[in-house]
Design a protein around this motif. Structure first.
Motif, short mmCIF file in Angstrom:
data_model
loop_
_atom_site.label_atom_id
_atom_site.label_comp_id
_atom_site.label_asym_id
_atom_site.label_seq_id
_atom_site.Cartn_x
_atom_site.Cartn_y
_atom_site.Cartn_z
N GLY A 146 -107.47 51.60 8.81
CA GLY A 146 -108.60 51.48 7.89
C GLY A 146 -109.32 52.78 7.63
N TYR A 147 -108.85 53.84 8.24
CA TYR A 147 -109.45 55.16 8.08
C TYR A 147 -108.42 56.11 7.45
N ASP A 151 -103.05 52.69 6.80
CA ASP A 151 -103.27 51.48 6.02
C ASP A 151 -104.55 50.78 6.46
N ALA A 152 -105.17 50.08 5.53
CA ALA A 152 -106.31 49.23 5.85
C ALA A 152 -105.81 47.83 6.19
N THR A 154 -105.42 43.96 6.22
CA THR A 154 -105.73 42.96 5.19
C THR A 154 -106.11 41.62 5.80
N ARG A 156 -108.09 39.85 9.56
CA ARG A 156 -108.94 40.18 10.70
C ARG A 156 -108.08 40.33 11.95
N GLN A 252 -118.55 44.52 4.18
CA GLN A 252 -118.07 44.41 2.80
C GLN A 252 -119.18 44.78 1.82
N THR A 299 -112.13 54.26 1.78
CA THR A 299 -112.11 53.55 3.07
C THR A 299 -113.50 53.24 3.63
N SER A 302 -113.23 49.44 4.78
CA SER A 302 -112.21 49.20 5.81
C SER A 302 -112.55 49.91 7.11
N SER A 303 -113.16 51.09 7.04
CA SER A 303 -113.55 51.77 8.28
C SER A 303 -114.73 51.06 8.94
N ARG A 305 -115.30 47.90 9.01
CA ARG A 305 -114.94 46.59 9.58
C ARG A 305 -114.63 46.66 11.06
#
Length: 383
Positions: A146-147, A151-152, A154, A156, A252, A299, A302-303, A305
């Protein structure tokens, strides 16, 4: 931004090539930034002061050159490999010394793999930097899921334990059957979880921001150093933790704002480097390299999260039985008392709270001191 196609178990070269259109879009957005009224105080107690942010944004729009750091990173060499369904980006720099110690370096937020650029040379080639061959390392520096260019997720579930397990796979895949792990911030959490999991090959863990600072192992009657550390923790909670609350509860929502506004993304990150490091410790280019990485990869959400994931875990003390080292930099958000380290780490091989300078971004701010701490730790746990 990638050369090659990811395949399971493959380690493929990665080449950064941000489209010109993305840089043009950034400049266009910066040309029409809308800023709020100035702060009503003469300091940074309400956040980044408008004078400082405007100066940074003006330079980002008219003077900063992303291509410079892009060329530098491509010259060093980067890779991606798919682990647990996610492509993980990493730098892998081998030492000229064939028998060098493999070392995993782990970053946090709002950092990135860029934090370790200034220590890569001294760690991999100590002779060229006035050191000894025995202190050489092969370094592996991944981007957290996510950074950056990883890849982020998708779905949890990408919490510190899962990231730790993925990094163990990464080190095996690179052929390292004996290695050390080092981390601060989230990197310290993940390194700690690796120490708990005890994957084959992991010999020892070094941290400059222990996970237990989130819930310290305080004595029933705290010693003076514990009381001082608790007071520092209170300052963080009441002064510096606004970002933490938002990212662990609504990643989010804050992600929409930061992904849409370069001024918002810049202020969100710039504040931390102003508050958590010595004044003007970094050049504008260094700060904007890191901010641009978050912006160009999109990101922000995503970072963030990772905070949300961690908030859903039971909070407790992670005790370790393998060899551990702790370096306490003088301007860290909370200075770790030795007594806490001894309670959490049953084989504490190295502890140093007498370092001349440095704060939360130790490798980035004080690369020579950080590299020396890593070397001293490695000597303390040498087989």
């Amino acid at each position: 931004m990638e050369s090659g196609t990811d395949r399971q178990d493959s380690v493929l070269p990665f080449h950064i090539d941000v489209p010109d259109s993305a840089l043009a879009d950034l400049r266009e957005r910066l040309s029409r930034v809308r800023l709020p009224d100035p702060e009503t105080v003469p300091d940074g107690s309400q956040g980044v002061q408008i004078r400082r942010l405007r100066e940074l944004l003006d330079y980002w729009a008219t003077g900063y050159d992303w291509r410079k750091i892009e060329r530098h990173l491509n010259d060093i060499g980067q890779f991606r490999t798919t682990i647990d369904g996610l492509a993980i980006h990493f730098m892998h720099v081998r030492s000229p010394q064939e028998n060098a110690t493999p070392l995993l370096l782990l970053h946090g937020w709002p950092g990135s793999f860029l934090e370790f650029l200034k220590v890569t040379g001294p760690l991999t080639d100590p002779i060229a930097h006035g050191g000894d061959a025995q202190d050489a390392f092969h370094v592996v520096i991944p981007s957290m899921p996510g950074y950056g260019f990883s890849d982020a997720p998708t779905t949890r579930g990408w919490n510190p334990d899962r990231i730790a397990a993925a990094y163990a796979v990464l080190m095996r895949r690179l052929g390292y059957d004996s290695y050390l792990a080092q981390g601060g911030d989230w990197g310290g959490v993940v390194a700690t979880r690796m120490g708990k999991q005890r994957p084959a090959g992991l010999r020892a863990v070094h941290v400059n921001f222990p996970e237990f600072l989130a819930m310290p192992p305080v004595s029933d009657e705290p010693a003076p150093e514990e009381t001082a550390a608790l007071a520092q923790g209170d300052v963080f909670a009441y002064v510096h933790s606004g970002y933490h609350l938002l990212q662990r509860t609504r990643p989010q929502t804050i992600g929409y704002a930061l992904t849409d506004s370069p001024a918002g993304q810049a202020a969100w990150i710039y504040e931390k480097f102003l508050d958590w490091a010595a004044p003007d410790a970094f050049t504008m280019d260094e700060i904007l390299d890191l901010i641009s990485l978050y912006w160009l990869t999109g990101t922000a959400a995503s970072s963030s999260r990772l905070y949300w994931e961690y908030a859903r875990e039971p909070l407790g003390l992670t005790e370790l039985d393998l060899p551990v080292g702790v370096s306490v930099f003088p301007h860290e958000l909370t200075r770790t008392p030795r007594i806490w380290a001894e309670r959490a780490y049953h084989d504490l091989r190295y502890f140093n709270d007498d370092i001349a300078a440095g704060g939360h971004f130790a490798a980035f701010e004080q690369p020579a001191l950080f590299a020396d701490e890593v070397r001293r730790f490695a000597r303390a746990v040498a087989e």
